[in-house]
Design a protein around this motif. Sequence first.
Motif, mmCIF file in Angstrom:
data_model
loop_
_atom_site.group_PDB
_atom_site.id
_atom_site.type_symbol
_atom_site.label_atom_id
_atom_site.label_comp_id
_atom_site.label_asym_id
_atom_site.label_seq_id
_atom_site.Cartn_x
_atom_site.Cartn_y
_atom_site.Cartn_z
ATOM 1 N N PHE A 143 -75.473 -29.463 8.749
ATOM 2 C CA PHE A 143 -74.870 -29.619 7.421
ATOM 3 C C PHE A 143 -73.543 -30.381 7.535
ATOM 4 O O PHE A 143 -73.261 -31.273 6.733
ATOM 5 N N LYS A 144 -72.761 -30.013 8.541
ATOM 6 C CA LYS A 144 -71.461 -30.664 8.757
ATOM 7 C C LYS A 144 -71.658 -32.152 9.032
ATOM 8 O O LYS A 144 -70.984 -33.004 8.432
ATOM 9 N N GLN A 145 -72.594 -32.488 9.922
ATOM 10 C CA GLN A 145 -72.829 -33.894 10.248
ATOM 11 C C GLN A 145 -73.381 -34.659 9.049
ATOM 12 O O GLN A 145 -73.029 -35.828 8.824
ATOM 13 N N ASN A 146 -74.249 -34.007 8.261
ATOM 14 C CA ASN A 146 -74.811 -34.655 7.081
ATOM 15 C C ASN A 146 -73.717 -34.972 6.057
ATOM 16 O O ASN A 146 -73.695 -36.065 5.471
ATOM 17 N N GLU A 147 -72.789 -34.025 5.864
ATOM 18 C CA GLU A 147 -71.692 -34.253 4.932
ATOM 19 C C GLU A 147 -70.752 -35.347 5.446
ATOM 20 O O GLU A 147 -70.285 -36.185 4.670
ATOM 21 N N GLU A 148 -70.493 -35.332 6.751
ATOM 22 C CA GLU A 148 -69.642 -36.370 7.327
ATOM 23 C C GLU A 148 -70.270 -37.751 7.152
ATOM 24 O O GLU A 148 -69.584 -38.719 6.790
ATOM 25 N N ALA A 149 -71.591 -37.834 7.402
ATOM 26 C CA ALA A 149 -72.293 -39.111 7.253
ATOM 27 C C ALA A 149 -72.281 -39.572 5.793
ATOM 28 O O ALA A 149 -72.102 -40.759 5.501
ATOM 29 N N TYR A 150 -72.440 -38.618 4.880
ATOM 30 C CA TYR A 150 -72.458 -38.958 3.453
ATOM 31 C C TYR A 150 -71.107 -39.520 3.005
ATOM 32 O O TYR A 150 -71.047 -40.575 2.354
ATOM 33 N N TYR A 151 -70.025 -38.830 3.378
ATOM 34 C CA TYR A 151 -68.711 -39.296 2.931
ATOM 35 C C TYR A 151 -68.280 -40.569 3.663
ATOM 36 O O TYR A 151 -67.498 -41.358 3.129
ATOM 37 N N ALA A 152 -68.819 -40.783 4.848
ATOM 38 C CA ALA A 152 -68.585 -42.069 5.515
ATOM 39 C C ALA A 152 -69.271 -43.186 4.729
ATOM 40 O O ALA A 152 -68.710 -44.274 4.544
ATOM 41 N N ALA A 153 -70.497 -42.905 4.233
ATOM 42 C CA ALA A 153 -71.206 -43.893 3.406
ATOM 43 C C ALA A 153 -70.437 -44.165 2.120
ATOM 44 O O ALA A 153 -70.355 -45.311 1.657
ATOM 45 N N ILE A 154 -69.857 -43.113 1.537
ATOM 46 C CA ILE A 154 -69.052 -43.288 0.326
ATOM 47 C C ILE A 154 -67.839 -44.181 0.618
ATOM 48 O O ILE A 154 -67.451 -45.026 -0.198
ATOM 49 N N ALA A 155 -67.243 -43.996 1.812
ATOM 50 C CA ALA A 155 -66.111 -44.842 2.199
ATOM 51 C C ALA A 155 -66.535 -46.304 2.247
ATOM 52 O O ALA A 155 -65.788 -47.205 1.830
ATOM 53 N N GLY A 156 -67.748 -46.553 2.735
ATOM 54 C CA GLY A 156 -68.267 -47.919 2.758
ATOM 55 C C GLY A 156 -68.456 -48.482 1.366
ATOM 56 O O GLY A 156 -68.167 -49.660 1.107
ATOM 57 N N ILE A 157 -68.948 -47.651 0.444
ATOM 58 C CA ILE A 157 -69.113 -48.076 -0.947
ATOM 59 C C ILE A 157 -67.771 -48.482 -1.542
ATOM 60 O O ILE A 157 -67.633 -49.541 -2.198
ATOM 61 N N GLU A 158 -66.747 -47.670 -1.299
ATOM 62 C CA GLU A 158 -65.428 -47.958 -1.863
ATOM 63 C C GLU A 158 -64.823 -49.228 -1.267
ATOM 64 O O GLU A 158 -64.188 -50.015 -1.960
ATOM 65 N N GLN A 159 -65.048 -49.424 0.031
ATOM 66 C CA GLN A 159 -64.522 -50.646 0.651
ATOM 67 C C GLN A 159 -65.251 -51.872 0.107
ATOM 68 O O GLN A 159 -64.636 -52.923 -0.120
ATOM 69 N N ALA A 160 -66.550 -51.736 -0.129
ATOM 70 C CA ALA A 160 -67.318 -52.850 -0.696
ATOM 71 C C ALA A 160 -66.854 -53.169 -2.112
ATOM 72 O O ALA A 160 -66.748 -54.338 -2.500
ATOM 73 N N LYS A 161 -66.560 -52.139 -2.894
ATOM 74 C CA LYS A 161 -66.048 -52.358 -4.251
ATOM 75 C C LYS A 161 -64.710 -53.095 -4.214
ATOM 76 O O LYS A 161 -64.466 -53.997 -5.027
ATOM 77 N N ALA A 162 -63.861 -52.713 -3.265
ATOM 78 C CA ALA A 162 -62.574 -53.404 -3.124
ATOM 79 C C ALA A 162 -62.787 -54.863 -2.754
ATOM 80 O O ALA A 162 -62.074 -55.763 -3.241
ATOM 81 N N GLU A 163 -63.789 -55.131 -1.923
ATOM 82 C CA GLU A 163 -64.096 -56.511 -1.537
ATOM 83 C C GLU A 163 -64.576 -57.312 -2.744
ATOM 84 O O GLU A 163 -64.201 -58.472 -2.925
ATOM 85 N N LEU A 164 -65.397 -56.685 -3.585
ATOM 86 C CA LEU A 164 -65.888 -57.366 -4.782
ATOM 87 C C LEU A 164 -64.747 -57.692 -5.747
ATOM 88 O O LEU A 164 -64.699 -58.775 -6.338
ATOM 89 N N LEU A 165 -63.826 -56.728 -5.910
ATOM 90 C CA LEU A 165 -62.716 -56.937 -6.839
ATOM 91 C C LEU A 165 -61.765 -58.029 -6.372
ATOM 92 O O LEU A 165 -61.129 -58.705 -7.183
#
Length: 325
Positions: free
Chosen positions: A63-85
């Motif tokens: 569960f811990k690793q799954n949550e870590e992987a999920y929030y790491a993916a969210i970090a990627g989404i946010e960085q991609a949004k910043a790149e688009l902006l």
Amino acid sequence: MKISKISQRTPISREFLLLPKQRIANQDGIALMLVLWVMVLITAIVAEFAYSMRTEVNITNNFKQNEEAYYAAIAGIEQAKAELLSAGDKMYLDEQGNLIISDDSKVPERKGRFGNTVYSYEIVDEDRKLNINSADAEQLRYIFKNSGVEGEGLDTIIDSIFDWRDADNLHRLNGAEEDYYQSLEEPYSCKDSSFDIIEELLLVKGITPEILYGPEKNKDSQYKGAAQYLTAKSSGMVNINTADRVVLEAKFGITAAGNIMVQRSTGQILVPVAGGDVKSRYFSIISTGRSNNTKRAVKAVFLKKDDKTIETLYWNDNFVHKGKN
């Protein structure tokens, strides 16, 4: 009289007749057996407890690793949004097919790390594809034919796509409506409305995962995967700077597509031609987070309204990456 009294006595047990040492030995044996059984029982209880604890630890760790992987993916989404902006006016593909959306001539490093947790992401231009909701029959036929679909199967797919997205319940010659989908082993309804996501095509009669995504890894197939050319979220205009040649030919015709490709070979096209566009506003982001052996992917589709605003059109927390995009 003495003889009769003796005959009425209770028989003497064998245990009573044993010598004291023999009686003690038997009692020790019984005690030893009891102790052994108790030890076996305690061992079983301890083993079960240890197994349960190990299972709980593994579940917690997963569960811990799954949550870590999920929030790491969210970090990627946010960085991609910043790149688009922060993207400039330039928008084209480099020689490797990577989308360039900045004034620099190289792709930014689309990955990051937090200790043992890492993420990577890709940005896909949805305006480089043909919109499944606005494409006409000949455009769709060109896309699926170039993806490897032939003969009667091609007619079935095209007619069924139109039956799926139109509002009536009248099926075309080779199409399918409510009666067909309700007759399946696991029935469902015909949507009779626009596609929301490209994966929805898997529900349409005649379309298989292989047709949509192409062959699985290390497998030969006649299909290239139509998903790389189609989208359900776009402006309806095709970006002539980033579109694949197959999409350009389907949208504008072979001659116009050839001219566009010649112009692209000399640099980015700045002025729209052939009814296309030179910029994109719709993008999908696929971000994958990893924590040890656990991987989690998130896919989102965004509309870039301006340099400050991005609207979320689609979000999938458990995206499974298949084929090309």
